[in-house]
Write a protein that holds these residues in place. Structure first.
Motif, PDB file in Angstrom:
ATOM      1  N   LYS A  99      17.146  18.251  29.063  1.00 43.02           N
ATOM      2  CA  LYS A  99      15.854  17.405  29.681  1.00 43.02           C
ATOM      3  C   LYS A  99      14.717  18.217  30.356  1.00 43.02           C
ATOM      4  CE  LYS A  99      18.662  13.428  30.511  1.00 43.02           C
ATOM      5  NZ  LYS A  99      19.950  14.134  30.008  1.00 43.02           N
ATOM      6  N   GLN A 100      14.543  19.470  29.643  1.00 42.33           N
ATOM      7  CA  GLN A 100      13.609  20.541  29.935  1.00 42.33           C
ATOM      8  C   GLN A 100      12.568  20.469  28.883  1.00 42.33           C
ATOM      9  OE1 GLN A 100      15.817  23.899  31.519  1.00 42.33           O
ATOM     10  NE2 GLN A 100      14.458  23.674  33.065  1.00 42.33           N
ATOM     11  N   ILE A 101      11.512  20.934  29.022  1.00 40.70           N
ATOM     12  CA  ILE A 101      10.290  20.994  28.197  1.00 40.70           C
ATOM     13  C   ILE A 101      10.121  22.862  27.952  1.00 40.70           C
ATOM     14  CG2 ILE A 101       7.757  21.030  27.495  1.00 40.70           C
ATOM     15  CD1 ILE A 101       8.056  18.449  29.349  1.00 40.70           C
ATOM     16  N   ILE A 102      10.299  23.124  26.909  1.00 43.24           N
ATOM     17  CA  ILE A 102       9.921  24.436  26.649  1.00 43.24           C
ATOM     18  C   ILE A 102       8.610  24.837  25.996  1.00 43.24           C
ATOM     19  CG2 ILE A 102      10.667  26.395  25.017  1.00 43.24           C
ATOM     20  CD1 ILE A 102      13.445  24.861  24.917  1.00 43.24           C
ATOM     21  N   GLN A 103       7.832  25.425  26.640  1.00 45.83           N
ATOM     22  CA  GLN A 103       6.381  25.835  26.155  1.00 45.83           C
ATOM     23  C   GLN A 103       6.279  27.232  25.613  1.00 45.83           C
ATOM     24  OE1 GLN A 103       3.564  25.116  29.181  1.00 45.83           O
ATOM     25  NE2 GLN A 103       1.903  26.358  28.307  1.00 45.83           N
ATOM     26  N   ILE A 104       5.944  27.332  24.343  1.00 39.71           N
ATOM     27  CA  ILE A 104       5.711  28.648  23.832  1.00 39.71           C
ATOM     28  C   ILE A 104       4.112  28.837  23.633  1.00 39.71           C
ATOM     29  CG2 ILE A 104       6.098  30.077  21.925  1.00 39.71           C
ATOM     30  CD1 ILE A 104       8.855  29.232  23.187  1.00 39.71           C
TER      31      ILE A 104
END
Length: 108
Positions: free
Chosen positions: A73-78
């Motif tokens: 339930k986390q957002i990964i931002q690259i």
């Protein structure tokens, strides 16, 4: 929304959908495997719906690697142009929303 493709291999499965100008990748990856190893021309957002992943990035070609842990339930931002690799620490489900103008360059 249209299902375009299903890819299955020893790492898991990837379901590729198309909705308007967006591509949606719904992926199941088994614990211990890697995905990614690429660079994109735009910011990439990946929603970790379930599981755990270590994201390995390198902000400059000769710079040190950074290791960041994410749980469900986390957002990964690259960020744009950042080389990245995903190491799945648990069986995991991810959702990746891409624009049709996104390009991918793979690295060794």
């Amino acid at each position: 929304m249209e299902l375009l493709d299903i890819k299955k291999d020893h790492r898991g499965e990837i379901f590729k959908f198309k909705s308007g100008s967006k591509t949606i990748l719904l992926s199941f990856t088994k614990k211990g495997w890697f995905r990614g190893g690429d660079i994109h021309n735009m910011t990439q957002y990946i929603f970790l719906l379930d599981g755990g992943v270590e994201v390995i990035t390198q902000l400059t070609r000769d710079g040190p690697e950074e290791h960041t842990l994410y749980k469900d339930k986390q957002i990964i931002q690259i960020p744009v142009g950042v080389p990245h690799l995903f190491h799945f620490l648990e069986d995991s489900i991810t959702l990746d929303l891409q624009d049709e103008t996104m390009t991918t360059e793979y690295f060794d």
